[in-house]
Design an enzyme around this catalytic site. Structure first.
Site, short mmCIF file in Angstrom:
data_model
loop_
_atom_site.label_atom_id
_atom_site.label_comp_id
_atom_site.label_asym_id
_atom_site.label_seq_id
_atom_site.Cartn_x
_atom_site.Cartn_y
_atom_site.Cartn_z
N ARG A 106 -19.25 46.80 -23.95
CA ARG A 106 -19.33 46.37 -22.55
C ARG A 106 -18.30 47.14 -21.76
O ARG A 106 -17.12 47.16 -22.15
CB ARG A 106 -19.07 44.88 -22.39
CG ARG A 106 -18.77 44.52 -20.93
CD ARG A 106 -18.65 43.05 -20.64
NE ARG A 106 -19.96 42.42 -20.68
CZ ARG A 106 -20.22 41.22 -20.14
NH1 ARG A 106 -19.27 40.55 -19.52
NH2 ARG A 106 -21.42 40.71 -20.22
N HIS A 133 -27.85 45.69 -17.79
CA HIS A 133 -27.45 44.56 -18.64
C HIS A 133 -28.68 44.15 -19.47
O HIS A 133 -29.29 43.10 -19.25
CB HIS A 133 -26.96 43.41 -17.76
CG HIS A 133 -26.15 42.39 -18.48
ND1 HIS A 133 -25.84 42.48 -19.83
CD2 HIS A 133 -25.56 41.23 -18.06
CE1 HIS A 133 -25.11 41.43 -20.18
NE2 HIS A 133 -24.92 40.66 -19.13
N ASP A 229 -27.35 36.57 -8.60
CA ASP A 229 -26.14 36.94 -9.36
C ASP A 229 -24.99 37.01 -8.35
O ASP A 229 -25.22 36.93 -7.13
CB ASP A 229 -26.39 38.30 -10.05
CG ASP A 229 -25.25 38.76 -10.94
OD1 ASP A 229 -24.33 37.96 -11.23
OD2 ASP A 229 -25.25 39.95 -11.35
N CYS A 270 -27.54 34.79 -14.24
CA CYS A 270 -26.98 35.26 -15.51
C CYS A 270 -25.66 34.54 -15.85
O CYS A 270 -25.28 34.48 -17.01
CB CYS A 270 -26.76 36.76 -15.44
SG CYS A 270 -25.74 37.26 -14.05
N ARG A 315 -29.24 33.92 -24.70
CA ARG A 315 -28.52 35.18 -24.92
C ARG A 315 -28.25 35.36 -26.41
O ARG A 315 -28.39 36.45 -26.96
CB ARG A 315 -27.18 35.17 -24.16
CG ARG A 315 -27.26 35.09 -22.65
CD ARG A 315 -27.87 36.31 -22.02
NE ARG A 315 -27.26 37.54 -22.52
CZ ARG A 315 -26.03 37.99 -22.20
NH1 ARG A 315 -25.28 37.32 -21.35
NH2 ARG A 315 -25.57 39.12 -22.70
N1 NVA Z 1 -23.42 41.67 -12.04
C1 NVA Z 1 -22.43 40.93 -12.81
C2 NVA Z 1 -23.03 40.40 -14.06
C3 NVA Z 1 -22.11 39.59 -14.91
C4 NVA Z 1 -22.77 39.09 -16.16
C5 NVA Z 1 -21.24 41.82 -13.11
O1 NVA Z 1 -21.44 42.97 -13.50
O2 NVA Z 1 -20.11 41.38 -12.92
N1 CP Z 2 -24.10 36.76 -18.31
C1 CP Z 2 -23.06 37.35 -18.92
O1 CP Z 2 -23.12 38.49 -19.38
O2 CP Z 2 -21.96 36.57 -19.03
P1 CP Z 2 -20.54 37.04 -19.54
O3 CP Z 2 -19.97 37.97 -18.52
O4 CP Z 2 -19.75 35.77 -19.69
O5 CP Z 2 -20.71 37.75 -20.86
#
Ligand code: NVA
Ligand code: CP
Length: 332
Positions: A106, A133, A229, A270, A315
């Site tokens: 990530r 994602h 989101d 999400c 998930r």
């Molecule tokens: N768009 C958000 C998703 C988090 C799961 C981010 O990248 O922070």
């Molecule tokens: N939805 C999601 O990816 O959550 P986290 O950032 O907690 O992993």
């Protein structure tokens, strides 16, 4: 269908049949978990999960899924590895793939996870980049199919920052799986030309539509799934909060939006979500801009229409499916 040794970097890399197979495998794993059936298929394998951004769901899903499959897990936190500052991505990939059977990443640009995969001899799984994602989209579509009993012909409306990582993966997943996709948000935050160019031909082939609009009324009696989101994603400059709030406030998901959507519409997010003032970020935004709720109201978030915690659970089942399929060698 054989996924052995493959990476899971973005939804567009897979066919509809392959994605369907991943969802089917996740369903089987969910049933096994609920029935308490042992599925420790990989007692001799280990994985590394590498996080350059923070996480709750994705990290915990990879850890629990790996342990359910019998594997060992090493978590490398945003400061816990040499990658990027003292060691190149290529060298990190070459080291980790000597020690581990799979690597989750990530972080920031998609180019980083692509490079990790290029130099790794073991599967690399994308746990979120700035652009994509994909494990999120898989879990979301599992949730949608569980609820409606089908995917084809449904309409998913993604509301808000329609050019973010989650929106991109949902658009790709929608056109692949025969779901109509509405990206509803301000013109300044439209999906990129690249993602549209990749998704449009698939939509045409699969008889689905992609609608870009700034008009929330386009959801009326049409959207089966209303998805939103956060307005500012991880890695974006906090100085942009003011600009984002003024752009995105008209796109807050309220109960009125839900009531005007298609009959039986559900709400998805999400997570994490700013639907109240119980987080430090929400408190800071409240102090600076006066908002008490952001992308979704607390009423919608906590309503029966909201399946956000089913999503969060799924998930884990879908991540388990991806890991299993890419690590399982037929005949072994
Ligand atoms: N768009 C958000 C998703 C988090 C799961 C981010 O990248 O922070
Ligand atoms: N939805 C999601 O990816 O959550 P986290 O950032 O907690 O992993």
């Amino acid at each position: 269908m054989d996924f052995y040794g493959k990476d899971f970097l973005k939804i567009l890399d897979f066919s509809e049949d392959e994605l369907r197979y991943m969802l089917g495998t996740a369903k089987k794993f969910k049933e096994m978990k609920k029935a308490g059936q042992n599925h420790k298929y990989f007692p001799d394998k280990n994985i590394a999960i590498l996080f350059e951004k923070t996480s709750t769901r994705t990290r915990c899903s990879f850890e629990v899924a790996a342990r359910d499959l019998g594997m060992g897990v090493t978590y490398l936190d945003p400061n816990g590895s040499q990658m990027g500052h003292k060691e190149s991505i290529a060298d990190t990939a070459r080291v980790l793939s000597r020690l581990y059977d799979g690597i989750e990443y990530r972080g920031y640009g998609q180019a980083i996870v692509d490079e990790l995969a290029k130099y790794s001899d073991v599967p690399v799984w994308n746990g979120l980049t700035d652009e994509c994602h994909p494990t999120q989209a898989l879990g979301d579509f599992m949730t949608i199919e569980e609820h409606f009993g089908k995917l084809k012909g449904l309409t998913l409306a993604y509301v808000g920052d329609t050019r973010n990582n989650v929106a991109n993966s949902l658009m790709a997943m929608s056109v692949k799986m025969g779901v109509n996709f509405i990206a509803c948000g301000p013109e300044a935050l439209r999906p990129s030309e690249d993602i549209l160019a990749a998704c449009q031909p698939i939509a045409v082939k699969n008889g689905t539509t992609i609608l870009l609009t700034s008009d929330m009324n386009m959801l009326n009696k049409r959207a089966d799934i209303v998805y939103t989101d956060v307005w500012l994603s991880m890695g974006e400059d906090k100085a942009k909060w003011g600009e984002r709030i003024s752009l995105l406030q008209p796109y807050q998901v309220t109960m009125d939006v839900m009531n005007r959507a298609n009959d039986g519409a559900i709400f998805l997010h999400c997570l994490p979500s700013f639907h109240d003032l119980n987080t430090s970020v929400a408190k800071e935004v409240n102090a600076a801009f006066g908002l008490t709720e952001m992308e979704v109201t607390d009423e919608v978030f906590n309503s029966e229409k909201s399946l956000v915690f089913e999503q969060a659970e799924n998930r884990m089942h879908t991540i388990k499916s991806v890991m299993f399929l890419t690590l399982y060698k037929k005949g072994e």
